[in-house]
Motif scaffolding. Structure first.
Motif, PDB file in Angstrom:
ATOM      1  N   ALA A  49       0.837  -1.203   0.000  1.00 21.88           N
ATOM      2  CA  ALA A  49       0.000   0.000   0.000  1.00 21.88           C
ATOM      3  C   ALA A  49       0.874   1.256   0.000  1.00 21.88           C
ATOM      4  CB  ALA A  49      -0.924   0.001   1.210  1.00 21.88           C
ATOM      5  N   ARG A  50       1.955   1.198   0.764  1.00 21.63           N
ATOM      6  CA  ARG A  50       2.871   2.347   0.820  1.00 21.63           C
ATOM      7  C   ARG A  50       3.553   2.548  -0.534  1.00 21.63           C
ATOM      8  NH1 ARG A  50       5.390   0.934   5.480  1.00 21.63           N
ATOM      9  NH2 ARG A  50       7.087  -0.034   4.358  1.00 21.63           N
ATOM     10  N   LEU A  51       3.956   1.435  -1.139  1.00 19.48           N
ATOM     11  CA  LEU A  51       4.587   1.508  -2.467  1.00 19.48           C
ATOM     12  C   LEU A  51       3.624   2.132  -3.477  1.00 19.48           C
ATOM     13  CD1 LEU A  51       7.155   0.215  -4.178  1.00 19.48           C
ATOM     14  CD2 LEU A  51       5.416  -1.364  -4.941  1.00 19.48           C
ATOM     15  N   THR A  53       2.144   6.445  -6.994  1.00 17.42           N
ATOM     16  CA  THR A  53       1.086   7.180  -7.698  1.00 17.42           C
ATOM     17  C   THR A  53       0.854   8.547  -7.085  1.00 17.42           C
ATOM     18  OG1 THR A  53      -0.626   6.244  -6.273  1.00 17.42           O
ATOM     19  CG2 THR A  53      -0.102   5.024  -8.278  1.00 17.42           C
ATOM     20  N   ARG A  54       1.332   8.738  -5.856  1.00 19.21           N
ATOM     21  CA  ARG A  54       1.088   9.950  -5.071  1.00 19.21           C
ATOM     22  C   ARG A  54      -0.407  10.156  -4.865  1.00 19.21           C
ATOM     23  NH1 ARG A  54       5.157  10.752  -2.121  1.00 19.21           N
ATOM     24  NH2 ARG A  54       4.457  12.876  -1.672  1.00 19.21           N
ATOM     25  N   ARG A  55      -1.131   9.076  -4.806  1.00 14.11           N
ATOM     26  CA  ARG A  55      -2.571   9.161  -4.552  1.00 14.11           C
ATOM     27  C   ARG A  55      -2.943   8.167  -3.452  1.00 14.11           C
ATOM     28  NH1 ARG A  55      -5.664   9.848 -10.324  1.00 14.11           N
ATOM     29  NH2 ARG A  55      -4.459  11.625 -11.014  1.00 14.11           N
ATOM     30  N   PRO A  56      -2.782   8.599  -2.202  1.00 16.98           N
ATOM     31  CA  PRO A  56      -3.070   7.678  -1.090  1.00 16.98           C
ATOM     32  C   PRO A  56      -4.519   7.179  -1.099  1.00 16.98           C
ATOM     33  CG  PRO A  56      -2.032   9.694  -0.299  1.00 16.98           C
ATOM     34  CD  PRO A  56      -2.329   9.910  -1.732  1.00 16.98           C
ATOM     35  N   ASP A  57      -5.426   8.006  -1.625  1.00 20.71           N
ATOM     36  CA  ASP A  57      -6.830   7.590  -1.643  1.00 20.71           C
ATOM     37  C   ASP A  57      -7.075   6.427  -2.601  1.00 20.71           C
ATOM     38  OD1 ASP A  57      -7.283   9.586   0.129  1.00 20.71           O
ATOM     39  OD2 ASP A  57      -8.086  11.012  -1.337  1.00 20.71           O
ATOM     40  N   ASP A  58      -6.214   6.301  -3.608  1.00 22.65           N
ATOM     41  CA  ASP A  58      -6.373   5.205  -4.564  1.00 22.65           C
ATOM     42  C   ASP A  58      -5.700   3.918  -4.088  1.00 22.65           C
ATOM     43  OD1 ASP A  58      -7.692   6.960  -6.123  1.00 22.65           O
ATOM     44  OD2 ASP A  58      -6.184   7.121  -7.708  1.00 22.65           O
ATOM     45  N   ALA A  59      -4.924   4.031  -3.010  1.00 25.57           N
ATOM     46  CA  ALA A  59      -4.139   2.871  -2.561  1.00 25.57           C
ATOM     47  C   ALA A  59      -4.997   1.637  -2.255  1.00 25.57           C
ATOM     48  CB  ALA A  59      -3.281   3.246  -1.361  1.00 25.57           C
ATOM     49  N   PRO A  60      -6.149   1.780  -1.552  1.00 27.31           N
ATOM     50  CA  PRO A  60      -6.933   0.553  -1.271  1.00 27.31           C
ATOM     51  C   PRO A  60      -7.349  -0.188  -2.546  1.00 27.31           C
ATOM     52  CG  PRO A  60      -7.705   2.360   0.097  1.00 27.31           C
ATOM     53  CD  PRO A  60      -6.731   2.950  -0.868  1.00 27.31           C
ATOM     54  N   ASP A  61      -7.785   0.570  -3.561  1.00 22.19           N
ATOM     55  CA  ASP A  61      -8.188  -0.084  -4.813  1.00 22.19           C
ATOM     56  C   ASP A  61      -6.994  -0.736  -5.502  1.00 22.19           C
ATOM     57  OD1 ASP A  61     -10.800   0.643  -4.464  1.00 22.19           O
ATOM     58  OD2 ASP A  61     -10.670   2.445  -5.710  1.00 22.19           O
ATOM     59  N   LEU A  62      -5.870  -0.028  -5.498  1.00 21.80           N
ATOM     60  CA  LEU A  62      -4.677  -0.589  -6.142  1.00 21.80           C
ATOM     61  C   LEU A  62      -4.217  -1.854  -5.429  1.00 21.80           C
ATOM     62  CD1 LEU A  62      -2.726   2.689  -6.906  1.00 21.80           C
ATOM     63  CD2 LEU A  62      -3.362   0.980  -8.587  1.00 21.80           C
ATOM     64  N   VAL A  63      -4.231  -1.799  -4.089  1.00 19.83           N
ATOM     65  CA  VAL A  63      -3.802  -2.971  -3.314  1.00 19.83           C
ATOM     66  C   VAL A  63      -4.740  -4.145  -3.594  1.00 19.83           C
ATOM     67  CG1 VAL A  63      -3.559  -3.881  -0.962  1.00 19.83           C
ATOM     68  CG2 VAL A  63      -2.664  -1.631  -1.522  1.00 19.83           C
ATOM     69  N   GLN A  64      -6.018  -3.857  -3.676  1.00 20.56           N
ATOM     70  CA  GLN A  64      -6.982  -4.937  -3.964  1.00 20.56           C
ATOM     71  C   GLN A  64      -6.706  -5.564  -5.340  1.00 20.56           C
ATOM     72  OE1 GLN A  64     -10.820  -4.628  -2.530  1.00 20.56           O
ATOM     73  NE2 GLN A  64     -11.835  -5.465  -4.324  1.00 20.56           N
ATOM     74  N   GLU A  65      -6.472  -4.700  -6.323  1.00 20.58           N
ATOM     75  CA  GLU A  65      -6.188  -5.222  -7.667  1.00 20.58           C
ATOM     76  C   GLU A  65      -4.887  -6.031  -7.679  1.00 20.58           C
ATOM     77  OE1 GLU A  65      -6.146  -1.687 -10.075  1.00 20.58           O
ATOM     78  OE2 GLU A  65      -8.230  -1.264  -9.603  1.00 20.58           O
ATOM     79  N   ILE A  66      -3.884  -5.518  -6.971  1.00 26.36           N
ATOM     80  CA  ILE A  66      -2.582  -6.209  -6.957  1.00 26.36           C
ATOM     81  C   ILE A  66      -2.711  -7.585  -6.305  1.00 26.36           C
ATOM     82  CG2 ILE A  66      -0.284  -6.154  -5.895  1.00 26.36           C
ATOM     83  CD1 ILE A  66      -0.431  -3.025  -6.290  1.00 26.36           C
ATOM     84  N   PHE A  67      -3.372  -7.641  -5.158  1.00 27.92           N
ATOM     85  CA  PHE A  67      -3.457  -8.931  -4.463  1.00 27.92           C
ATOM     86  C   PHE A  67      -4.418  -9.898  -5.161  1.00 27.92           C
ATOM     87  CE2 PHE A  67      -1.042  -6.890  -1.181  1.00 27.92           C
ATOM     88  CZ  PHE A  67      -0.306  -7.932  -0.651  1.00 27.92           C
ATOM     89  N   THR A  68      -5.399  -9.361  -5.866  1.00 25.79           N
ATOM     90  CA  THR A  68      -6.257 -10.247  -6.659  1.00 25.79           C
ATOM     91  C   THR A  68      -5.428 -10.868  -7.780  1.00 25.79           C
ATOM     92  OG1 THR A  68      -8.136  -8.818  -6.182  1.00 25.79           O
ATOM     93  CG2 THR A  68      -8.404 -10.360  -7.992  1.00 25.79           C
ATOM     94  N   LYS A  69      -4.607 -10.034  -8.407  1.00 20.76           N
ATOM     95  CA  LYS A  69      -3.719 -10.529  -9.470  1.00 20.76           C
ATOM     96  C   LYS A  69      -2.764 -11.582  -8.904  1.00 20.76           C
ATOM     97  CE  LYS A  69      -2.339  -7.518 -12.687  1.00 20.76           C
ATOM     98  NZ  LYS A  69      -1.590  -6.386 -13.284  1.00 20.76           N
ATOM     99  N   ILE A  70      -2.243 -11.297  -7.722  1.00 24.03           N
ATOM    100  CA  ILE A  70      -1.301 -12.226  -7.091  1.00 24.03           C
ATOM    101  C   ILE A  70      -1.989 -13.562  -6.794  1.00 24.03           C
ATOM    102  CG2 ILE A  70      -0.120 -12.638  -4.873  1.00 24.03           C
ATOM    103  CD1 ILE A  70       0.763  -9.619  -5.145  1.00 24.03           C
ATOM    104  N   TYR A  71      -3.205 -13.494  -6.285  1.00 23.74           N
ATOM    105  CA  TYR A  71      -3.926 -14.734  -5.955  1.00 23.74           C
ATOM    106  C   TYR A  71      -4.084 -15.628  -7.199  1.00 23.74           C
ATOM    107  CZ  TYR A  71      -7.528 -17.901  -4.313  1.00 23.74           C
ATOM    108  OH  TYR A  71      -8.226 -19.040  -3.985  1.00 23.74           O
ATOM    109  N   PHE A  72      -4.471 -14.987  -8.298  1.00 23.51           N
ATOM    110  CA  PHE A  72      -4.709 -15.775  -9.507  1.00 23.51           C
ATOM    111  C   PHE A  72      -3.412 -16.132 -10.246  1.00 23.51           C
ATOM    112  CE2 PHE A  72      -8.971 -13.962  -8.908  1.00 23.51           C
ATOM    113  CZ  PHE A  72      -9.695 -15.145  -8.915  1.00 23.51           C
ATOM    114  N   SER A  73      -2.286 -15.592  -9.771  1.00 21.66           N
ATOM    115  CA  SER A  73      -0.998 -15.956 -10.393  1.00 21.66           C
ATOM    116  C   SER A  73      -0.170 -16.858  -9.486  1.00 21.66           C
ATOM    117  CB  SER A  73      -0.178 -14.695 -10.687  1.00 21.66           C
ATOM    118  OG  SER A  73      -0.939 -13.766 -11.391  1.00 21.66           O
ATOM    119  N   LEU A  74      -0.723 -17.218  -8.330  1.00 27.68           N
ATOM    120  CA  LEU A  74       0.063 -18.002  -7.366  1.00 27.68           C
ATOM    121  C   LEU A  74       0.569 -19.314  -7.946  1.00 27.68           C
ATOM    122  CD1 LEU A  74      -1.717 -17.716  -3.901  1.00 27.68           C
ATOM    123  CD2 LEU A  74       0.612 -17.064  -4.454  1.00 27.68           C
TER     124      LEU A  74
END
Lengths: 143, 202
Positions: B48-50, B55-76
């Motif tokens: 989330a910090r990364l 992006t310099r958009r802390p408000d977008d971090a939750p959505d980005l983190v969700q997308e990243i971890f969803t991608k990670i889950y399906f790429s495990l």
């Protein structure tokens, strides 16, 4: 000290004293490298922002939804890992099946031809000569 | 972090690599929800910090983190057991943020600094926490005109504090190339800073 070693140590956050300071005093490029690294590190540390991720429940709900939406997602990972092997096995079966089918067709054709040839021969061997009179056939006909 | 244990057996040295995430990854690959939750709770903060800093958009971090971890889950299922998990995770996250940044419309900004700001302190190497909001605003402006890849390298090095070894594993770059890329990214940021100051003073 080489310039590459100096820069490795700067990146590792080594304190700029002693040998590092001596090298920087004699190498303008490395001195600039260290100064820019220090400036950038201080600025970005001060200007960093914090982000938080969503709760795990929200993430898991999203994953479940995608799982339902994609047929592939419905398959478990263990099965997903078997998919390439199953595909390869199916391909091998298909190739063997096709070759077997062709060979079978050829064999059937040969059998049919053989039977056709035999029956013609058979028919030629025992078919009665209808041009002869029955008595002639029986050896009773006396012309 | 990759822990390495060197064991001496007679004349043979065995280097045993133990990735602390490996057992969790194996369990998650088998569909174990708790293992994936453990991975998430371990890494969601840094990721989330990364994302927020790239992006310099802390408000977008939750959505980005969700997308990243969803991608990670399906790429495990593509994670190999002999490759450390953490660099792979950072690579997926970084590439996702790079895609996000590239999708954003690049609008040239002609912002100048707030004239009330005194940013001279940045010349010193000790950060001043009291000037956090000024510094955040300044970094927002500087990052806006930086290339996405420069942002990624700078955030990994200066904010996440990753070592060159870890960054090399994440980016696939050699140490020497990394040092050059970091130096250039810093110089470009410094140039942006000088332009911004000139604009402010004029």
């Amino acid at each position: 000290m080489k310039c590459s070693e100096f820069r490795e140590q700067i990146e590792a956050g080594a304190p700029t004293g002693g040998e590092l300071r001596h090298h920087a005093a004699n190498c303008r490029n490395c001195a600039e490298y260290a100064a820019v690294a220090g400036w950038s590190g201080a600025l970005l540390q001060s200007g960093r922002v914090n982000g938080i991720g969503p709760g795990f429940q929200r993430l898991w709900a999203e994953i479940q939804q995608r799982n339902e939406n994609t047929w592939a997602g419905a398959l478990s990972f263990s099965f997903m890992r078997l998919v390439p092997y199953l595909a390869a096995f199916s391909l091998i079966l298909l190739v063997i099946g096709t070759m077997g089918y062709r060979a079978g067709r050829q064999r059937n054709l040969n059998t049919v031809l053989w039977l056709a040839g035999s029956s013609r021969q058979f028919a030629g061997t025992i078919a009665p000569d209808l041009s002869k009179q029955p008595a002639g056939t029986l050896g009773l006909y006396q012309p | 972090m990759l822990a390495e244990t060197a064991l001496w057996y007679g004349s043979v040295t065995v280097v045993e690599s133990q990735d602390p995430d490996q057992h969790l990854v194996v369990r998650a690959q088998a569909g174990d929800r708790e293992a994936f939750e453990a991975i998430y709770s371990r890494y969601q903060g840094p990721i989330a910090r990364l994302a927020a800093n790239m992006t310099r958009r802390p408000d977008d971090a939750p959505d980005l983190v969700q997308e990243i971890f969803t991608k990670i889950y399906f790429s495990l299922d593509r994670v190999r057991s002999d490759v450390p998990f953490r660099p792979w995770l950072y690579r997926v996250a970084g590439n996702h943020c790079l895609d996000y940044l590239r999708k954003q419309k690049r609008q040239p900004r002609t912002d100048s600094l707030n004239p009330e700001y005194d940013v001279g302190w940045i010349a010193s190497t000790s950060p001043d926490p009291a000037r956090g909001s000024e510094a955040r605003d300044l970094v927002d402006k500087l990052f806006h005109n930086l290339r996405p890849r420069d942002r990624w390298l700078l955030v990994m090095k200066e904010i996440e504090g990753l070592s060159l070894d870890e960054m090399a594993a994440i980016t696939g770059m050699a140490h020497s190339a990394l040092k050059v890329a970091l130096f250039r990214a810093r110089k470009r940021m410094q140039k942006q800073y000088q332009l911004l100051r000139q604009r402010t003073t004029t």
